[in-house]
Design an enzyme around this catalytic site. Structure first.
Site, PDB file in Angstrom:
ATOM      1  N   PHE A   1      -2.651   5.578 -10.775  1.00  0.00           N
ATOM      2  CA  PHE A   1      -1.985   6.322  -9.713  1.00  0.00           C
ATOM      3  C   PHE A   1      -3.003   7.090  -8.865  1.00  0.00           C
ATOM      4  CE2 PHE A   1       2.794   6.777 -10.998  1.00  0.00           C
ATOM      5  CZ  PHE A   1       2.903   5.408 -11.083  1.00  0.00           C
ATOM      6  N   SER A   2      -2.473   7.882  -7.948  1.00  0.00           N
ATOM      7  CA  SER A   2      -3.315   8.493  -6.911  1.00  0.00           C
ATOM      8  C   SER A   2      -4.395   9.421  -7.453  1.00  0.00           C
ATOM      9  CB  SER A   2      -2.438   9.264  -5.927  1.00  0.00           C
ATOM     10  OG  SER A   2      -1.819   8.347  -5.081  1.00  0.00           O
TER      11      SER A   2
ATOM     12  N   MET B   1       0.849  -1.201   0.000  1.00  0.00           N
ATOM     13  CA  MET B   1       0.000   0.000   0.000  1.00  0.00           C
ATOM     14  C   MET B   1       0.876   1.239   0.000  1.00  0.00           C
ATOM     15  SD  MET B   1      -1.953   1.189   3.489  1.00  0.00           S
ATOM     16  CE  MET B   1      -3.593   0.600   3.289  1.00  0.00           C
TER      17      MET B   1
ATOM     18  N   TRP C   1       9.126   7.196   1.135  1.00  0.00           N
ATOM     19  CA  TRP C   1       9.708   6.461   0.001  1.00  0.00           C
ATOM     20  C   TRP C   1      11.156   6.062   0.240  1.00  0.00           C
ATOM     21  CZ3 TRP C   1       6.852   4.097  -3.278  1.00  0.00           C
ATOM     22  CH2 TRP C   1       5.582   4.588  -3.589  1.00  0.00           C
TER      23      TRP C   1
ATOM     24  N   ASP D   1      -0.089   5.728  -1.039  1.00  0.00           N
ATOM     25  CA  ASP D   1      -0.976   6.872  -0.735  1.00  0.00           C
ATOM     26  C   ASP D   1      -2.447   6.537  -0.452  1.00  0.00           C
ATOM     27  OD1 ASP D   1       1.314   7.715  -1.961  1.00  0.00           O
ATOM     28  OD2 ASP D   1       0.318   8.805  -3.554  1.00  0.00           O
TER      29      ASP D   1
ATOM     30  N   GLU E   1       3.750  16.347  -5.205  1.00  0.00           N
ATOM     31  CA  GLU E   1       2.784  15.264  -5.355  1.00  0.00           C
ATOM     32  C   GLU E   1       1.581  15.506  -4.426  1.00  0.00           C
ATOM     33  OE1 GLU E   1       5.375  11.513  -6.681  1.00  0.00           O
ATOM     34  OE2 GLU E   1       5.506  11.851  -4.534  1.00  0.00           O
TER      35      GLU E   1
HETATM   36  C1  FRU Z   1       3.123   9.632  -4.048  1.00  0.00           C
HETATM   37  C2  FRU Z   1       3.094   8.994  -5.416  1.00  0.00           C
HETATM   38  C3  FRU Z   1       2.093   9.719  -6.297  1.00  0.00           C
HETATM   39  C4  FRU Z   1       1.711   8.688  -7.292  1.00  0.00           C
HETATM   40  C5  FRU Z   1       1.731   7.426  -6.478  1.00  0.00           C
HETATM   41  C6  FRU Z   1       2.170   6.218  -7.252  1.00  0.00           C
HETATM   42  O1  FRU Z   1       3.514   8.792  -3.025  1.00  0.00           O
HETATM   43  O2  FRU Z   1       4.380   8.996  -5.979  1.00  0.00           O
HETATM   44  O3  FRU Z   1       2.597  10.906  -6.859  1.00  0.00           O
HETATM   45  O4  FRU Z   1       0.450   8.934  -7.841  1.00  0.00           O
HETATM   46  O5  FRU Z   1       2.615   7.653  -5.398  1.00  0.00           O
HETATM   47  O6  FRU Z   1       1.957   5.047  -6.529  1.00  0.00           O
END
Ligand code: FRU
Length: 493
Positions: A100-101, A39, A304, A41, A222
């Site tokens: 993605f998010s 998991m 990260w 975001d 982000e």
């Molecule tokens: C942030 C991110 C977002 C992206 C997602 C990919 O943690 O890098 O920018 O949409 O994670 O999993």
């Protein structure tokens, strides 16, 4: 692929088969973990059809990041979650490189709209691109729009990136139009947040750039969030590659810009800037408005950088922060765990006005599932250093030390059980205000969330400490008065 075995059906079958092998005691008590696998975001955090919904960046097939799906869970009280089947899988041309998010908006006709970033993988003639997509459904099943991606690079003025273009946070405006903010990277100003609007959620118009890093707060921005609060406007972003400056640590950060928003002129004016959370594990927060008007924020309880080195001890990896009520006080973003946590208090242990110096435990105050508040009263005391040790046994401890003279707090998990030479400490401000300094600590097995003075500073961290390290002690370099209130946490009834 066998007929009907779409990536979504495969993911749903896989997660169902695997998840029954994970007993609930192998998860945190009230922090959401992925049903299986990886998991990151929080996505689509919303209140819909009488429940809170939370989606999440999800790779069911392993405990490391992979082609992004959306996992899904619902809750009545923001703490005890029920899993729903995987909501999105990368299965169209617009999102073949990953879903993605993004966010979720309840629509006036009763459906739920997901707005997310579709990644189009690099091909022979072009580089990877990111664009915004829509899927509409009933809260469990979602149909992706044939028009995806509905916002592409072609919608943008010159200078903006086709590759770094992600994480739409959408809402329905009072004027009945949909709005969204989305992250991008401008060739000069770096991280930038762009505003779009739409009448139907499908046909979007670029409105303006709301703010940008101006090369001061990291590169790519982000996961934006943008909302009015207590007469001000708040822009929250999660920058990559920050330089350490002011109260900010280097690397992946969370920043709140508080200011004013002139919707007519499309102008956001910054007034103050602060970290959202200064812990070792917090990123990409997202918020919603609860039916009772509270704004509630939840973040990914990871980073990260540190997640690369973290041990994989469970068939799931990573968890969300506790949902937090947020508000403004004197121009500052404040946070506290949602009040629903009181429904998990099993007991109340109070030590009123005790004086400590030599390291000591207090009767009834121990454990790794605890909501603990310590109020320090340094007035009239020669005490300069107060130390709270948690998750402690003969070989382990997590240290929280307040330097009362410098009004600084050190959080240090370097003896918290990690085998890795990664960053384990953070320094934050800890003011003595009106003769008092308050530390509220929420522990859920392998995590600590520390709220200093009603969350004017917050430190969120995972601790890989063995569970039987459960002592808590208090110490100071000179006698100091304090009051302690502790609640052990569990499922009541
Ligand atoms: C942030 C991110 C977002 C992206 C997602 C990919 O943690 O890098 O920018 O949409 O994670 O999993």
């Amino acid at each position: 692929m066998i007929k009907n075995q779409t990536p979504l059906i495969l993911a749903r079958n896989f997660e169902r088969e695997q998840a029954i092998r994970i007993p609930s005691h192998e998860r945190p008590l009230f922090h959401l973990t992925p049903l299986v696998g990886w998991m990151n975001d929080p996505n689509g955090f919303c209140y819909y059809n009488g429940q809170y919904h939370l989606f999440y960046q999800y790779h069911p097939y392993s405990t490391v990041w992979g082609p992004m799906h959306w996992g899904h869970a619902v809750t009545d009280n923001l703490l005890r979650w029920t899993y729903e089947p995987c909501a999105l899988a990368p299965d169209t041309a617009a999102d073949a490189g990953g879903c993605f998010s993004g966010s979720a908006v309840p629509m006036p006709d009763g459906r739920l709209m997901l707005v997310y970033t579709g990644v189009q993988p690099a091909g022979t003639f072009r580089r990877e691109t990111q664009a915004q997509c829509v899927a509409i459904g009933d809260g469990v099943n979602f149909e992706k729009s044939m028009l995806n991606p509905v916002i592409r690079h072609a919608h943008l003025p010159e200078g903006y990136s086709a590759l770094d273009f992600r994480d739409p946070k959408a809402w329905l405006g009072e004027d009945g139009r949909y709005y969204l903010v989305v992250g991008n990277r401008h060739e000069e100003r770096q991280g930038a947040i762009l505003l779009f609007s739409s009448g139907d959620g499908l046909d979007w118009t670029f409105e303006c750039e709301i703010d940008s890093s101006r090369n001061e707060y990291g590169r790519m921005w982000e996961c934006p969030d943008f909302f009015p609060m207590d007469g001000k406007q708040v822009l929250i972003v999660s920058p990559q590659e920050m330089h350490a400056r002011e109260d900010f640590h280097a690397g992946y950060g969370t920043v709140a810009f508080i200011g004013s928003w002139d919707a007519k002129e499309k102008r956001f004016t910054r007034e103050t800037v602060q970290p959202v959370d200064s812990g070792l594990n917090f990123y990409a927060p997202q918020s919603l408005v609860a039916p009772d008007g509270r704004r509630i924020m939840i973040g990914w309880m990871e980073n990260w950088e540190t997640c690369k080195e973290a041990p994989r001890r469970h068939p799931w990896y990573a968890q969300m922060s506790v949902p937090r009520e947020i508000w403004l006080k004197d121009g500052r973003l404040m946070q506290r765990p949602v009040r629903e946590i009181e429904g998990m208090w099993l007991d109340t242990v109070i030590h009123e006005d005790v004086t400590v110096q030599q390291e000591t435990p207090l009767p009834g105050v121990q454990g790794r599932l605890i909501d603990l508040t310590v109020k320090l009263h340094p007035q009239g005391s020669a005490c300069r250093r107060f130390t709270l040790l948690v998750a402690k046994d003969a070989n382990h401890q997590v240290l929280i030390r307040c330097d009362l003279a410098r009004e600084e707090l050190v959080f240090d998990r370097s003896r918290g059980g990690s085998h890795r030479d990664i960053v384990h400490t953070r320094h934050v401000r800890a003011r003595v205000a009106d003769g008092e300094l308050t530390l509220r600590l929420l522990m859920d097995k392998e995590s600590v969330e520390l709220f200093v003075n009603d969350g004017e500073c917050v430190v969120t961290s995972l601790i890989p400490t063995p569970m039987d390290a459960d002592q808590i002690t208090f110490a100071a370099d000179a006698p100091i008065r304090m009051s302690v209130e502790a609640h052990h946490l569990g499922v009541v009834g």
